[in-house]
Motif scaffolding. Sequence first.
Motif, PDB file in Angstrom:
ATOM      1  N   LEU A 145     -14.396 -21.138  35.480  1.00 17.74           N
ATOM      2  CA  LEU A 145     -13.669 -21.966  36.162  1.00 17.74           C
ATOM      3  C   LEU A 145     -14.455 -22.666  37.684  1.00 17.74           C
ATOM      4  N   ALA A 146     -15.408 -21.068  37.697  1.00 15.33           N
ATOM      5  CA  ALA A 146     -16.219 -21.543  39.153  1.00 15.33           C
ATOM      6  C   ALA A 146     -17.552 -22.313  38.894  1.00 15.33           C
ATOM      7  N   GLY A 147     -17.954 -21.610  37.701  1.00 14.46           N
ATOM      8  CA  GLY A 147     -18.821 -22.853  37.381  1.00 14.46           C
ATOM      9  C   GLY A 147     -19.191 -24.170  36.946  1.00 14.46           C
ATOM     10  N   ARG A 148     -17.917 -24.760  36.237  1.00 12.72           N
ATOM     11  CA  ARG A 148     -18.044 -25.769  36.392  1.00 12.72           C
ATOM     12  C   ARG A 148     -17.412 -26.602  37.274  1.00 12.72           C
ATOM     13  N   GLU A 152     -19.098 -29.783  38.698  1.00 15.48           N
ATOM     14  CA  GLU A 152     -17.748 -31.636  38.543  1.00 15.48           C
ATOM     15  C   GLU A 152     -17.003 -31.051  39.187  1.00 15.48           C
ATOM     16  N   PRO A 153     -16.689 -30.717  41.100  1.00 20.50           N
ATOM     17  CA  PRO A 153     -15.506 -30.815  42.069  1.00 20.50           C
ATOM     18  C   PRO A 153     -15.090 -31.510  42.209  1.00 20.50           C
ATOM     19  N   LYS A 154     -15.075 -32.396  42.053  1.00 25.46           N
ATOM     20  CA  LYS A 154     -13.968 -33.937  42.195  1.00 25.46           C
ATOM     21  C   LYS A 154     -13.481 -34.000  41.068  1.00 25.46           C
ATOM     22  N   ALA A 155     -13.714 -33.432  39.032  1.00 28.65           N
ATOM     23  CA  ALA A 155     -12.624 -33.601  38.001  1.00 28.65           C
ATOM     24  C   ALA A 155     -11.843 -31.995  38.097  1.00 28.65           C
ATOM     25  N   ARG A 157     -10.856 -30.364  41.891  1.00 26.66           N
ATOM     26  CA  ARG A 157     -10.162 -31.184  42.747  1.00 26.66           C
ATOM     27  C   ARG A 157      -8.765 -31.922  42.206  1.00 26.66           C
ATOM     28  N   ASN A 158      -9.267 -32.489  41.019  1.00 25.01           N
ATOM     29  CA  ASN A 158      -7.923 -33.155  40.118  1.00 25.01           C
ATOM     30  C   ASN A 158      -7.260 -32.215  39.811  1.00 25.01           C
ATOM     31  N   LEU A 159      -8.317 -31.753  38.689  1.00 21.61           N
ATOM     32  CA  LEU A 159      -7.251 -30.238  37.982  1.00 21.61           C
ATOM     33  C   LEU A 159      -6.537 -29.901  38.729  1.00 21.61           C
ATOM     34  N   ARG A 160      -5.952 -29.429  39.905  1.00 25.20           N
ATOM     35  CA  ARG A 160      -5.332 -28.099  40.753  1.00 25.20           C
ATOM     36  C   ARG A 160      -4.170 -29.545  41.127  1.00 25.20           C
ATOM     37  N   ALA A 161      -4.815 -30.486  41.683  1.00 29.93           N
ATOM     38  CA  ALA A 161      -3.638 -31.826  42.045  1.00 29.93           C
ATOM     39  C   ALA A 161      -2.850 -31.558  41.045  1.00 29.93           C
ATOM     40  N   ARG A 162      -3.215 -31.563  39.736  1.00 30.00           N
ATOM     41  CA  ARG A 162      -2.251 -32.249  38.533  1.00 30.00           C
ATOM     42  C   ARG A 162      -1.395 -30.759  38.050  1.00 30.00           C
ATOM     43  N   ASP A 295     -14.247 -38.518  28.801  1.00 34.15           N
ATOM     44  CA  ASP A 295     -14.412 -37.509  30.658  1.00 34.15           C
ATOM     45  C   ASP A 295     -13.871 -36.417  30.574  1.00 34.15           C
ATOM     46  N   PHE A 296     -13.095 -35.936  29.650  1.00 31.17           N
ATOM     47  CA  PHE A 296     -12.522 -34.576  29.821  1.00 31.17           C
ATOM     48  C   PHE A 296     -13.043 -33.675  29.480  1.00 31.17           C
ATOM     49  N   LYS A 297     -13.713 -34.433  28.413  1.00 30.39           N
ATOM     50  CA  LYS A 297     -14.931 -33.205  27.461  1.00 30.39           C
ATOM     51  C   LYS A 297     -15.989 -33.289  28.913  1.00 30.39           C
ATOM     52  N   ARG A 298     -16.447 -33.882  29.041  1.00 33.28           N
ATOM     53  CA  ARG A 298     -17.759 -33.878  29.633  1.00 33.28           C
ATOM     54  C   ARG A 298     -17.439 -33.147  30.903  1.00 33.28           C
ATOM     55  N   GLU A 299     -16.596 -32.944  31.375  1.00 29.85           N
ATOM     56  CA  GLU A 299     -16.056 -32.601  33.071  1.00 29.85           C
ATOM     57  C   GLU A 299     -16.466 -31.337  32.418  1.00 29.85           C
ATOM     58  N   LEU A 300     -14.570 -30.655  31.377  1.00 32.68           N
ATOM     59  CA  LEU A 300     -14.518 -29.592  31.400  1.00 32.68           C
ATOM     60  C   LEU A 300     -16.439 -28.335  30.049  1.00 32.68           C
TER      61      LEU A 300
END
Length: 360
Positions: A145-148, A152-155, A157-162, A295-300
């Motif tokens: 989680l910390a590394g990715r 990908e900070p924006k992605a 942040r969106n995950l935390r918002a969800r 997008d989700f694969k590339r970001e995660l």
Amino acid sequence: MVEVETCRASLLGSHERSAWSAFQGANPSLASPYFSLGFLDAVAQARRDTHIAVIREKGAITGFLPFHQGLLGYARPLGGPLGDHHGFIAPSDAQFDLRAVLRQAGLKVFDFSGALGTQAAFRPHAHFTDGSWVIDLSAGYEAWLAGRGAVEPKAFRNLRARRRKLEDETTSFVFRVHDDRPEVLAKALEWKSAQYVRTGHFDVFSVDWTRRLINALGVEGLENAQRLVSSLEIDGKLAAAHVGVRSGTVLHYWFPVYDPEFARVGPGLNLLLEIARELPAQGLKEIHLGPGEYDFKRELASWQFPLMSGYVAAPSLAGAARQLADNIQDAAERLPLGPISTLPGRAFRRIDRFTAFRAA
């Protein structure tokens, strides 16, 4: 002298099974459940056309190539279109001549679509290269989680918002990473079939053998392969589910689906993150997301491993037909017709996918 004999998967002997297990255990690139004896056994229960090419040199087993044998010597890798990754079950330094192996196995065409890029035998026959995305949990969930999150900070942040939406906008929610309720599996497959139809894709669950395979993977005692059904319920209703298959260290992310009613809280991604959070304590080191530019694969994903697609065709009626289809596709794609030039290729791929699922 290399010798190849073939047999039905159900007739693989104890000596051969021991060698298979040893090869998988010693070769990190074969950690996926797709390369396990358990997956082989489940597929063999679902499909009668499951065979093994056993490769020997000076009497000693040096590798295996599982496949499905169709008409006129036309063969496909284990699991057909449901097997995202495939290749030789062998030591990492093994060297094979794919064409020679297939010739001795009596096969005229071998069509592969996700062969390991690390296996040199497939390279001379590859027409397309791709990569399978990997969530690396070998250092634990928090480290991933910390590394990715840093990359990908924006992605993230969106995950935390969800996740906050899930917590703030619902009365209750329940994650079940191991959900053995039959009605959850049935609903997940029902939703996935509807999704395929709605999006214009072939419904892989419209053929009997795919459902038989999913059921067979749920049987206890398979070696290094096990179905994993996970779910998220929101306010007492099923909101998302995932049907996957795992080995001791790898989960293959296979059939995710969610109820669009809950789309605002990102149920599918929230479920995936919960799976990634819980399973490292149970020995999981990687989640394989498969290929595809999403997008989700590339970001995660932490990284990718290479895959190859192509075919080998021997002089034969089946080989000539396969070569003709490839020549038509190549010729069309060279024409300056814009998107129209891709139509033959797309048509052949749709036909190929349909026939691959109907072959069993």
